[in-house]
Design an enzyme around this catalytic site. Structure first.
Site, PDB file in Angstrom:
ATOM      1  N   ALA A  60       0.832  -1.209   0.000  1.00  0.00           N
ATOM      2  CA  ALA A  60       0.000   0.000   0.000  1.00  0.00           C
ATOM      3  C   ALA A  60       0.859   1.249   0.000  1.00  0.00           C
ATOM      4  O   ALA A  60       2.031   1.222   0.396  1.00  0.00           O
ATOM      5  CB  ALA A  60      -0.919   0.011   1.229  1.00  0.00           C
ATOM      6  N   TYR A 125      -5.330   9.931   1.319  1.00  0.00           N
ATOM      7  CA  TYR A 125      -5.016   8.535   1.626  1.00  0.00           C
ATOM      8  C   TYR A 125      -6.297   7.722   1.803  1.00  0.00           C
ATOM      9  O   TYR A 125      -6.455   6.647   1.211  1.00  0.00           O
ATOM     10  CB  TYR A 125      -4.159   8.465   2.879  1.00  0.00           C
TER      11      TYR A 125
END
Length: 289
Positions: A60, A125
């Site tokens: 990620a 995010y």
């Protein structure tokens, strides 16, 4: 033996997954050098060469502040890469496990979020992680999404290690006391994942199809960063450190943080795992081990 392709094997969760999964199947650990989620063609070529029985995506883009300046990259790694991965999953008939975050919520609910609550991220995010969830949910591929929060462990970069380092350098530390969440040990995430897989390893596609969905994977309870810091110092016996509570306004950041992103754990729906450990009990296990 089941061939498990693990993305993000050098990350906090990925490192623990590699060790927890070795008794379940043949783990093929990869890092960004082997599979770069910023490069769709690299994703397709690498997965096509391996043709796994299961793919676990622990990779990620996690730089919350930096994502505000490069949202396109965050969206690619955390979001659009799931399209390329899903295409391979359809072609080679394997299911997926993917990890997401409490930051898909805006923090205004005031009580723990369930998987049925509507996400509304307030930073780049969080938006990128929600994008990945949404892409996977409409892909038609058997999947499990585990949302977790405030990941920490004894390696990598995380709040616990930062506090332990500061304890060697400072006598007074200021920590935000108006953001609530659940600290989650990286090994806790990996072990639950392994426990879930054991139950479906003989028929993965059927197991994933019948259990597909989003699951909140955290310990129980809730705390603030300030209380988390105090707990760390207490368990580690750094009794001379003075921890001072401050507000988010006193510690401004480029990315907005949800004030209350506590998740209600529901991973136990996948198996009868008994009571969920409280976050403080887990912290004690980690530090005292």
């Amino acid at each position: 033996m089941t061939k498990i392709l693990l993305l993000g094997a050098n990350g906090q969760v990925g490192w623990e997954l590699h060790r927890c999964l070795m008794t379940i199947g043949e783990v093929i650990p990869t890092t960004r050098k082997e599979i770069d989620l910023a490069n769709d063609q690299n994703i397709v070529d690498a997965i096509s060469a391996i043709r796994p029985d299961l793919l676990i995506n622990a990779a990620a883009y996690t730089a919350v502040e930096k994502a505000e300046d490069e949202p396109e990259l965050a969206n690619q790694v955390n979001g659009y890469a799931l399209e390329a991965i899903s295409q391979c999953a359809k072609k080679y008939h394997f299911p997926l496990i993917h990890y997401s975050t409490d930051y898909v919520f805006d923090g205004t609910k005031g009580e723990p979020y369930t998987e049925k609550d509507t996400p509304n991220p307030i930073n780049a995010y969080g938006r990128s992680k929600l994008l990945g969830e949404q892409i996977l949910q409409v892909s038609g591929v058997p999947y499990l999404i585990f949302r977790t929060s405030w990941i920490y462990g004894m390696r990598g970069k995380n709040f616990l290690l930062t506090m332990l380092k500061l304890a060697q350098e400072c006598t007074e530390i200021k920590v935000v006391n108006d953001q609530y969440g659940i600290p989650t040990w990286s090994r806790f995430v990996a072990q639950v994942t392994a426990d879930v897989l054991v139950r479906g390893i003989d028929d993965l596609n059927n197991y994933f199809e019948s259990h597909a969905g989003v699951y909140h994977l955290t310990p129980s309870g809730a705390t603030t960063w300030y209380e988390f810091a105090k707990a760390i110092f207490a368990v580690a016996r750094h009794n001379l450190i003075q921890v001072l509570p401050i507000s988010s306004d006193e510690y401004p950041t480029k990315a907005k943080r949800p004030k209350f992103s506590v998740l209600k754990p529901n991973f136990q729906k996948l198996y009868s795992g008994g009571d969920c450990l409280d976050w403080l009990a887990v912290v004690k296990l980690v530090i005292e081990a």
